[in-house]
Scaffold this active site. Structure first.
Site, PDB file in Angstrom:
ATOM      1  N   SER A 207       0.817  -1.216   0.000  1.00 44.13           N
ATOM      2  CA  SER A 207       0.000   0.000   0.000  1.00 44.13           C
ATOM      3  C   SER A 207       0.846   1.260   0.000  1.00 44.13           C
ATOM      4  CB  SER A 207      -0.959  -0.001   1.193  1.00 44.13           C
ATOM      5  OG  SER A 207      -0.277  -0.292   2.387  1.00 44.13           O
ATOM      6  N   HIS A 253       1.238   5.070   4.561  1.00 48.39           N
ATOM      7  CA  HIS A 253       0.355   5.449   3.459  1.00 48.39           C
ATOM      8  C   HIS A 253       0.620   6.883   3.001  1.00 48.39           C
ATOM      9  CE1 HIS A 253      -3.016   2.216   3.937  1.00 48.39           C
ATOM     10  NE2 HIS A 253      -1.804   1.705   3.907  1.00 48.39           N
TER      11      HIS A 253
END
Length: 303
Positions: A207, A253
């Protein structure tokens, strides 16, 4: 009475064949079997081969190879992630796949593979066992963590986005530039997780790199003067997941998002006259910045 010898020219590749056709480049006689149609007249096989050597291959708007339209780099990255997940599942058993972790019990548990490669700052003796983590010299974690996942659901969510975003970006950037974008975004997210996450809290997943691809979509499409409003819901949904669901590395992230935007800007806005050198130098400079940030964090943890 003998016949006079023929004075008609013969094909330079087939001396037994008379011909009055000549190659428009070298002016040598060529027979119908040796003719290749050109924009003007015909060319011989050797001139056609020489022309192909000097012809520049088609490039994308950002200097990449058109081979990116086949999506080979995207497929390779997905293949690596899946292969690592298989190894992790073999090492950790059924619980490594699903049913024992977060996200309402849908995530898998950690395995010896994830524990070896996840981002981990510094785990001292007081926690039991040997000292380990990036600050203990295990620098590979900043790279390997972007290929590790806690369960199949974690893997599928990231691979779905990688497949959707990766093929488009690879077609626009070319396979080499796209691979650099993916790796630097993933590394940037992992360094951010290392710098801003508590030292004993592990993190892993593609991610970090995928968030970088989301940011790159905005940058690339803006450079191409394309509408980016359709990308806003994708970004919003992913940010909601980041801030509302537990056991997600917010720093990783957001770090990947910022890193992806920076690298994409370097690739997309490099001046055409010096595109490749500027892109290479810009990516190398950003890598050095990440390296310095990791070294500074290490010194702080060991102080």
């Amino acid at each position: 009475m003998s016949e006079a010898p023929s004075t008609a020219p013969v094909c330079y590749r087939h001396p037994s064949r008379e011909t009055y056709i000549r190659c428009t480049r070298c002016d040598r006689p060529i027979c119908p079997d040796c003719m290749n149609e050109a924009s003007v007249g015909h060319q011989c096989p050797e001139c056609v081969a020489d022309g192909r050597k000097t012809q520049r291959s088609a490039r994308t708007a950002f200097g990449g190879s058109r081979a990116g339209q086949a999506g080979y780099a995207t497929r390779a990255l997905i293949g690596i992630n899946v292969a690592v997940m298989i190894v992790s599942a073999l090492a950790g058993g059924a619980k490594a796949i699903a049913g024992s972790g977060g996200w309402f019990g849908l995530l898998g548990s950690a395995t010896s593979v994830t524990r070896w490669g996840e981002v981990l700052g510094y785990a001292p003796y007081t926690l039991g066992g040997e000292v380990h983590g990036v600050a203990a010299g295990e620098w590979w974690r900043l790279v390997t963590a972007m290929f590790l996942h806690y369960g199949v659901l974690h893997l599928l969510l990231n691979m779905m986005l990688l497949w959707q975003l990766g093929r488009y970006l690879e077609a626009q950037l070319g396979p080499v530039r796209f691979a650099a974008l993916y790796l630097l975004a993933g590394l940037g997210g992992n360094v951010a997780a290392y710098v801003f996450t508590p030292q004993n809290q592990p993190a892993a997943g593609a991610s970090t790199a995928v968030f970088g691809l989301v940011a790159a979509m905005f940058v690339v499409n803006r450079r191409l003067k394309l509408d980016v409003t359709a990308l806003i819901p994708l970004l919003v949904v992913n940010l909601l997941f980041t801030f509302t669901i537990s056991n997600i590395s917010v720093a990783g992230h957001l770090g990947g998002l910022v890193a992806g935007a920076i690298v994409a800007a370097v690739l997309a806005y490099a001046p055409a006259a010096r595109r490749t050198p500027v892109q290479a130098i810009g990516c190398a400079a950003f890598f050095l910045v990440l390296l310095v940030a990791a070294v500074v964090r290490t010194q702080a943890l060991l102080a």
